[in-house]
Design a protein around this motif. Structure first.
Motif, PDB file in Angstrom:
ATOM      1  N   ALA A 169      -7.944  -7.184  11.352  1.00 32.20           N
ATOM      2  CA  ALA A 169      -6.880  -8.164  11.111  1.00 32.20           C
ATOM      3  C   ALA A 169      -6.430  -8.119   9.654  1.00 32.20           C
ATOM      4  N   CYS A 170      -7.393  -8.046   8.722  1.00 32.40           N
ATOM      5  CA  CYS A 170      -7.042  -7.957   7.298  1.00 32.40           C
ATOM      6  C   CYS A 170      -6.266  -6.678   7.009  1.00 32.40           C
ATOM      7  N   ALA A 171      -6.717  -5.566   7.611  1.00 37.86           N
ATOM      8  CA  ALA A 171      -6.044  -4.283   7.397  1.00 37.86           C
ATOM      9  C   ALA A 171      -4.626  -4.305   7.958  1.00 37.86           C
ATOM     10  N   ARG A 172      -4.463  -4.897   9.133  1.00 35.09           N
ATOM     11  CA  ARG A 172      -3.139  -4.975   9.750  1.00 35.09           C
ATOM     12  C   ARG A 172      -2.180  -5.788   8.887  1.00 35.09           C
ATOM     13  N   GLU A 173      -2.634  -6.947   8.434  1.00 37.39           N
ATOM     14  CA  GLU A 173      -1.773  -7.810   7.630  1.00 37.39           C
ATOM     15  C   GLU A 173      -1.399  -7.147   6.307  1.00 37.39           C
ATOM     16  N   THR A 174      -2.377  -6.486   5.681  1.00 38.54           N
ATOM     17  CA  THR A 174      -2.101  -5.805   4.412  1.00 38.54           C
ATOM     18  C   THR A 174      -1.133  -4.645   4.619  1.00 38.54           C
ATOM     19  N   GLY A 175      -1.337  -3.884   5.694  1.00 37.43           N
ATOM     20  CA  GLY A 175      -0.468  -2.749   5.975  1.00 37.43           C
ATOM     21  C   GLY A 175       0.961  -3.147   6.292  1.00 37.43           C
ATOM     22  N   ASN A 176       1.121  -4.343   6.848  1.00 36.84           N
ATOM     23  CA  ASN A 176       2.461  -4.805   7.208  1.00 36.84           C
ATOM     24  C   ASN A 176       3.230  -5.377   6.019  1.00 36.84           C
ATOM     25  N   TRP A 177       2.528  -5.650   4.933  1.00 37.76           N
ATOM     26  CA  TRP A 177       3.190  -6.223   3.746  1.00 37.76           C
ATOM     27  C   TRP A 177       3.941  -5.115   3.020  1.00 37.76           C
ATOM     28  N   LEU A 228       0.830  -1.203   0.000  1.00 40.53           N
ATOM     29  CA  LEU A 228       0.000   0.000   0.000  1.00 40.53           C
ATOM     30  C   LEU A 228       0.866   1.256   0.000  1.00 40.53           C
ATOM     31  N   LYS A 229       0.316   2.313  -0.586  1.00 43.65           N
ATOM     32  CA  LYS A 229       0.984   3.606  -0.558  1.00 43.65           C
ATOM     33  C   LYS A 229      -0.054   4.708  -0.713  1.00 43.65           C
ATOM     34  N   ASP A 230       0.355   5.919  -0.398  1.00 40.39           N
ATOM     35  CA  ASP A 230      -0.460   7.116  -0.592  1.00 40.39           C
ATOM     36  C   ASP A 230      -1.809   7.008   0.116  1.00 40.39           C
TER      37      ASP A 230
END
Length: 329
Positions: free
Chosen positions: A222-230, A163-165
């Protein structure tokens, strides 16, 4: 159905939606195959209550393909795509903490990858599969590649890039984003479908019910956390596994430039199959475009697996090549 029945095989109606009742000979790479030899009637089968629920289709087809859905969704998301892939054995799970796999928790990319790998080893032909993933499913597919590269033949992934921006900002406030999604899911359907771009002819009441059930604050966060950490370092690890990967961006909603960069990264890190990794954009596609253009999505999957040219709608995102919108901005 008894509670012990956790897995089902395909029904003849699923196949008839695209092929009808006639025998169809398909061009597959440099050969042809008749679909009548492996389409199967509906039969229940059992799977451990401790594992993922999944649907298995076309079990006599020689090559296995795994389809992984978007976060908050379910295997029903693929109901307009799977009838167009009857030349493959399909394994289509509900991801951990989603729908009929909600007993597998707490959700994380790692937990999901472990269970998907277990499913492939136990049920895919020869314990290997091509993996298709969209959004959350795409990240999980890459986590499988990181952890278990030996079971992955190739990957076709859409809407899965660090993710960005503006998307990173939205993702960093999951409670607000969750409330927004909740409001949208319970708004008039005309507003929901317009906002999501879900094509009218592919709207599915059962899928919508599953999304509403899955849309809890705990799972969303949980989905947001995992995606943000990628991040890029994860992509580097994926690239080092030297797998042939198609990264696809939906031109209407996805991070096209990020997809271009990640495609070039994967290609640069490959030594054999990985050198064939490529990034593409489908200009008119939304994020969850298997619910918008399922036939095109299926054609892209087939072409990538068979190493034939992708449909014209898949525009290569090559270094130094600008899209019309970019060059005019």
């Amino acid at each position: 159905m008894p509670t012990s029945m956790r897995r089902v095989l395909s029904s003849s109606t699923a196949n008839s939606a695209w092929y009808g009742t006639r025998d169809v000979t398909l061009p597959i790479g440099d050969r042809t195959m008749s679909t009548s030899s492996w389409t199967t009637a509906s039969q229940p089968d059992t799977a451990s209550n401790e594992g993922l629920f999944f649907t298995s289709m076309n079990s006599l087809a020689p090559v296995t393909v795994v389809l992984l859905h978007v976060g908050m969704s379910s295997h029903l998301e693929w109901s307009h795509t799977w009838p167009k892939l009857t030349e493959y054995h399909l394994l289509i799970p509900d991801l951990p903490q989603h729908s009929r796999s909600r007993h597998v928790k707490p959700f994380s990319f790692g937990l999901a990858a472990d269970h998907v790998a277990q499913m492939i080893r136990a049920h895919a032909h020869d314990g290997h599969a091509h993996i298709v993933g969209l959004s959350t499913g795409g990240f999980i597919a890459m986590e499988v590649i990181k952890r278990y590269p030996e079971i992955v033949m190739s990957a076709f992934l859409s809407g899965a890039t660090p993710l960005k921006d503006v998307w990173k900002t939205i993702n960093s406030q999951p409670k607000i984003a969750f409330l927004g999604l909740s409001v949208l899911l319970h708004s008039p359907k005309s507003l929901l479908y317009k906002a999501t771009g879900w094509a009218p002819e592919f709207q599915n009441e059962e899928l919508l019910k599953e999304i509403k059930r899955n849309n809890t604050s705990r799972l969303y966060e949980a989905c947001a956390r995992e995606t943000g950490n990628w991040d890029r370092s994860d992509m580097v690890e994926v690239g080092k596994r030297d797998k042939r990967i198609a990264l696809v961006a939906g031109g209407k909603q996805d991070n096209v430039e990020g997809m271009r960069d990640m495609g070039q990264l994967l290609e640069s890190l490959g030594s054999n199959d990985g050198r064939e990794s490529r990034a593409f954009v489908v200009r008119d596609a939304i994020h969850a475009w298997n619910l918008q253009f399922p036939l095109l999505f299926a054609r892209g999957i087939r072409a990538w697996i068979e190493r034939t040219p992708l449909p014209e709608a898949f525009e290569p995102l090559e270094k130094g090549v600008m899209l019309e919108e970019e060059s005019s901005s």
